[in-house]
Design an enzyme around this catalytic site. Structure first.
Site: not given
Ligand SMILES: *Cc1c(COP(=O)(O)O)cnc(C)c1O
Length: 360
Positions: A171, A101, A195
């Protein structure tokens, strides 16, 4: 048979939340209509979104001088929106590379500016968090970006980097609300909802007010945080149903005792799985250094791919679903976000022990 869903995202939601949504599906609170059918400008929907924001602010202790935005485009759109809004005439940003990511955030930021890769876990195949002492921070960077939890690699920061006056950007897609966090240490926090917050389609951005409104005026209206900040995330139609479900999740979290109480459960859940892995005499392995292991995503493997396939098949038959690892990582991954109950992790830990015994 109890079903437990270990998907990495979109992921399990609290059963109570789904039941409440089911009950309210056709008629929200006596309004006669579904939340899906409401005008976003009507007082009913506006009260839903305002309550969701208030509850998120309470859960995270978000200070008044931060804006909470409910956007679309996923965390992925933020990889571009962040440099576009926060460069503020500067030429360079600092990004820490802890895995897949982070790499996506780096690649996208490179379209707009120079990216200084402050530190990288590449030397040990992204199995750890590089020590802050080794970070090559640039005091003139527009911001420092890092990924608090690498959802695929299972590497999580257990600490917040001290980066001086440069705004810290995080993030938090896969571990927001899983542990307390001092928002005032950050310039901007963002997370895709699917999530740990709610269904896919909503992206939460928490941004310090002084960082809003400094973008190039040629920036498309929808990509400018100021557009959304000035209009309470209702410049255009927001993802209303997703925000409603997120709001139900926030209320559920409050009933669980809030984020600090959640953290204790999350610690206990993660410990159960890592204990089985480490106590399996090498039958299972997790590549991540112990200090940096994620509480949310636990990647593990057996000795070979055929055995992993067998594991997944048997797990599935027992109602332990979606344990297949990310295609880039292989093996297995148990995602155990807030909504995964302790009973689910116990069921998985028991199965892992049994499977190891039968094949070991
Ligand atoms: C899932 C995830 C993303 C991507 O989110 P989208 O909402 O699919 O854009 C980005 N960062 C992290 C850490 C993630 O877990």
């Amino acid at each position: 048979m109890a079903i437990y869903n270990f998907a990495a995202g979109p992921a399990v939601l609290p059963r109570e939340v789904l039941l409440q949504a089911q009950q309210e599906l056709l008629d929200w609170n006596g309004s006669g209509v579904s939340v899906m059918e409401m005008s976003h400008r009507g007082k009913e929907y506006m009260s839903i979104q305002a309550q969701a924001e208030a509850d998120l602010r309470e859960l995270m202790g978000i200070p008044k001088h931060y804006k909470v935005l409910f956007l679309q485009g996923g965390a992925t759109a933020q990889f571009a929106m962040i440099p576009l809004n926060l460069l503020r005439g500067k030429q360079s940003v600092d990004i820490v590379n802890t895995g897949i990511w982070s790499e996506k955030a780096i690649k996208e930021a490179r379209k707009f500016c120079h990216v200084n890769e402050v530190a990288s876990g590449a030397d040990r195949n992204f199995t750890y968090v590089p020590d802050l002492k080794r970070w090559k921070l640039d005091k003139d960077a527009a911001y420092v970006h890092y990924t608090t939890n690498e959802t695929i690699g299972g590497v999580e920061f257990n600490w917040v980097p001290e980066v001086g006056n440069v705004p810290l950007v995080a993030d938090m897609s896969s571990n927001i609300l899983s542990r307390p966090c001092d928002v005032s240490q950050f310039g901007l926090i963002y997370a895709g909802a699917q999530k740990n917050i709610g269904p896919a389609g909503v992206t939460v951005v928490i941004v310090r007010e002084d960082l809003v409104g400094l973008a190039d005026p040629r920036l498309p209206t929808m990509l400018d945080y100021k557009t959304h900040a000035d209009n309470d995330s209702m410049y255009n139609t927001p993802p209303t149903y997703g925000i409603y479900i997120a709001g139900l999740v926030f209320q559920w979290l409050k009933r669980q005792g809030g984020v600090a109480a959640m953290e204790q459960v999350n610690i206990a859940k993660a410990r159960l799985l890592y204990e089985v892995i480490d106590g399996s005499g090498g039958f299972y392995s997790c590549p991540v250094y112990k200090a940096d292991r994620s509480r949310m995503n636990v990647p593990f493997k057996t000795r070979d791919a055929a055995l992993d396939t067998e594991f997944l098949k048997q797990a599935d038959a027992r109602g332990l679903l979606q344990l297949k690892g990310h295609k880039l990582a292989g093996g297995m991954r148990a995602s155990i976000y807030n909504a995964m109950p302790l009973s689910g992790v116990r069921a998985l830990a028991d199965f892992m022990r049994e499977f190891a015994k039968s094949k070991g």
